[in-house]
Design a protein around this motif. Structure first.
Motif, short mmCIF file in Angstrom:
data_model
loop_
_atom_site.label_atom_id
_atom_site.label_comp_id
_atom_site.label_asym_id
_atom_site.label_seq_id
_atom_site.Cartn_x
_atom_site.Cartn_y
_atom_site.Cartn_z
N SER A 25 19.10 22.93 32.10
CA SER A 25 18.04 22.49 31.20
C SER A 25 17.40 21.20 31.68
O SER A 25 17.92 20.51 32.57
CB SER A 25 18.60 22.29 29.79
OG SER A 25 19.55 21.26 29.81
N ASN A 26 16.26 20.88 31.10
CA ASN A 26 15.62 19.60 31.35
C ASN A 26 15.33 18.91 30.02
O ASN A 26 15.59 19.47 28.96
CB ASN A 26 14.34 19.75 32.19
CG ASN A 26 13.25 20.51 31.47
OD1 ASN A 26 13.35 20.82 30.30
ND2 ASN A 26 12.19 20.82 32.19
N ARG A 27 14.78 17.74 30.05
CA ARG A 27 14.57 16.96 28.82
C ARG A 27 13.33 17.42 28.05
O ARG A 27 13.12 16.97 26.93
CB ARG A 27 14.44 15.49 29.16
CG ARG A 27 15.74 14.92 29.68
CD ARG A 27 15.62 13.47 29.98
NE ARG A 27 16.89 12.98 30.49
CZ ARG A 27 17.05 11.80 31.01
NH1 ARG A 27 16.03 10.97 31.09
NH2 ARG A 27 18.23 11.43 31.45
N ALA A 28 12.53 18.29 28.62
CA ALA A 28 11.32 18.77 27.94
C ALA A 28 11.60 19.97 27.06
O ALA A 28 10.71 20.47 26.38
CB ALA A 28 10.26 19.12 28.97
N GLY A 29 12.82 20.48 27.06
CA GLY A 29 13.16 21.61 26.24
C GLY A 29 13.16 22.94 26.97
O GLY A 29 13.50 23.96 26.40
N ALA A 30 12.77 22.94 28.24
CA ALA A 30 12.79 24.18 29.02
C ALA A 30 14.18 24.38 29.61
O ALA A 30 14.93 23.42 29.82
CB ALA A 30 11.76 24.12 30.13
N CYS A 50 10.61 28.29 27.86
CA CYS A 50 9.92 27.07 27.43
C CYS A 50 9.51 27.18 25.97
O CYS A 50 9.13 28.26 25.51
CB CYS A 50 8.65 26.85 28.24
SG CYS A 50 8.93 26.57 29.97
N ASP A 53 4.31 25.11 21.92
CA ASP A 53 3.89 24.47 20.67
C ASP A 53 2.65 25.13 20.08
O ASP A 53 2.49 25.16 18.86
CB ASP A 53 3.61 22.99 20.91
CG ASP A 53 4.89 22.22 21.23
OD1 ASP A 53 5.95 22.63 20.73
OD2 ASP A 53 4.81 21.23 21.96
N ASN A 59 11.11 29.03 21.63
CA ASN A 59 11.25 29.26 23.06
C ASN A 59 10.80 30.66 23.42
O ASN A 59 11.07 31.62 22.70
CB ASN A 59 12.71 29.08 23.49
CG ASN A 59 13.12 27.64 23.53
OD1 ASN A 59 12.30 26.76 23.75
ND2 ASN A 59 14.38 27.37 23.32
#
Length: 64
Positions: A25-30, A50, A53, A59
């Motif tokens: 994972s990454n900090r952007a929510g992906a 991802c 929004d 997701n």
């Protein structure tokens, strides 16, 4: 970053390898998640998931 070593016999045995999964994972929510042999056994398995929004913030699997 951590690493994991697996024996070749574990990977060629489909019954064992389908039960082992990865999640990145990454900090952007992906995130990316799948089984070790890249068989998408769950609804949210994919190489690029991802949050969108503009739709509803949930997701979505963009690359399976």
């Amino acid at each position: 970053m951590s690493s994991m070593s697996l024996d070749h016999r574990q990977l060629v045995n489909l019954e064992q390898s389908l039960n082992r999964e990865f999640l990145r994972s990454n900090r952007a929510g992906a995130f990316a998640s799948s089984s070790l042999v890249y068989c998408n056994t769950r609804k949210n398995h994919g190489l690029l998931n991802c949050p969108i929004d503009e739709l509803d913030g949930d997701n979505y699997v963009l690359l399976s």
